[in-house]
Scaffold this active site. Structure first.
Site, PDB file in Angstrom:
ATOM      1  N   GLU A 125       2.139   1.663  -3.404  1.00  0.00           N
ATOM      2  CA  GLU A 125       1.035   2.168  -4.220  1.00  0.00           C
ATOM      3  C   GLU A 125       0.799   3.662  -3.959  1.00  0.00           C
ATOM      4  O   GLU A 125       0.593   4.442  -4.899  1.00  0.00           O
ATOM      5  CB  GLU A 125      -0.229   1.365  -3.890  1.00  0.00           C
ATOM      6  N   SER A 168      14.484  15.089   3.841  1.00  0.00           N
ATOM      7  CA  SER A 168      15.467  14.180   4.431  1.00  0.00           C
ATOM      8  C   SER A 168      14.802  12.977   5.082  1.00  0.00           C
ATOM      9  O   SER A 168      13.765  13.099   5.734  1.00  0.00           O
ATOM     10  CB  SER A 168      16.294  14.919   5.487  1.00  0.00           C
ATOM     11  N   ARG A 195       0.842  -1.209   0.000  1.00  0.00           N
ATOM     12  CA  ARG A 195       0.000   0.000   0.000  1.00  0.00           C
ATOM     13  C   ARG A 195       0.872   1.251   0.000  1.00  0.00           C
ATOM     14  O   ARG A 195       0.553   2.250  -0.644  1.00  0.00           O
ATOM     15  CB  ARG A 195      -0.936   0.024   1.218  1.00  0.00           C
TER      16      ARG A 195
END
EC number: 4.2.1.104
Length: 147
Positions: free
Chosen positions: A91, A114, A88
């Site tokens: 994605e 960062s 996920r």
């Protein structure tokens, strides 16, 4: 013996003893997010932290030394993650990565966020339609320099 062996021992002991990451973090004195990443082989513990973790998980002095070795970070077993929860995130970055990039550049200019000067907070957010996962990522903005 290598760092992966130590990680496996930590996970096995965690399950066997019912240890929570939050309880480990409290004993180490750092955030549950950072300590969990360290126990999973993604961060480097100093000697004092390694001793605390070692005591919790029954690690030998040699195994504690492995917790102090700089790991190969970002080491997932496959280029595209297969674990549903980790996928996920893959994605999310695939779908929203360009949007996140554009909005950060619009707000801060040309640079990066960062992951070294960084913190993360994960909390449960109660919701009548089903609890939500609230993740806050905070990284220092690092502008590209001209030279």
């Amino acid at each position: 013996m290598n760092r992966n062996d130590i990680t496996e021992k930590i996970i096995t002991t965690k399950v066997a003893k019912g240890i929570t990451w939050e309880s480990v973090a409290k004993k180490v004195g750092l955030s549950k997010e950072w300590v969990t990443a360290g126990c999973l082989g993604q961060m480097t513990f100093d000697e004092k932290q390694a001793k605390v973790v070692g005591k919790i998980f029954g690690l030998t002095a040699e195994e504690q030394k492995w917790l102090q070795v700089v790991p190969y970070k970002g080491s997932l077993p496959t280029p595209v993650p297969t674990d549903p929860l980790i996928y996920r995130w893959y994605e999310i970055v695939s779908v929203y990565g360009t949007t996140i990039k554009e909005l950060i550049h619009e707000e801060f200019g040309d640079g990066i966020m960062s992951a070294i000067d960084f913190s993360m907070d994960i909390v449960r957010q109660p919701d009548p339609k089903g609890d939500r996962v609230n993740v806050v990522l905070s990284g220092k903005f690092l502008p590209y320099k001209t030279y």
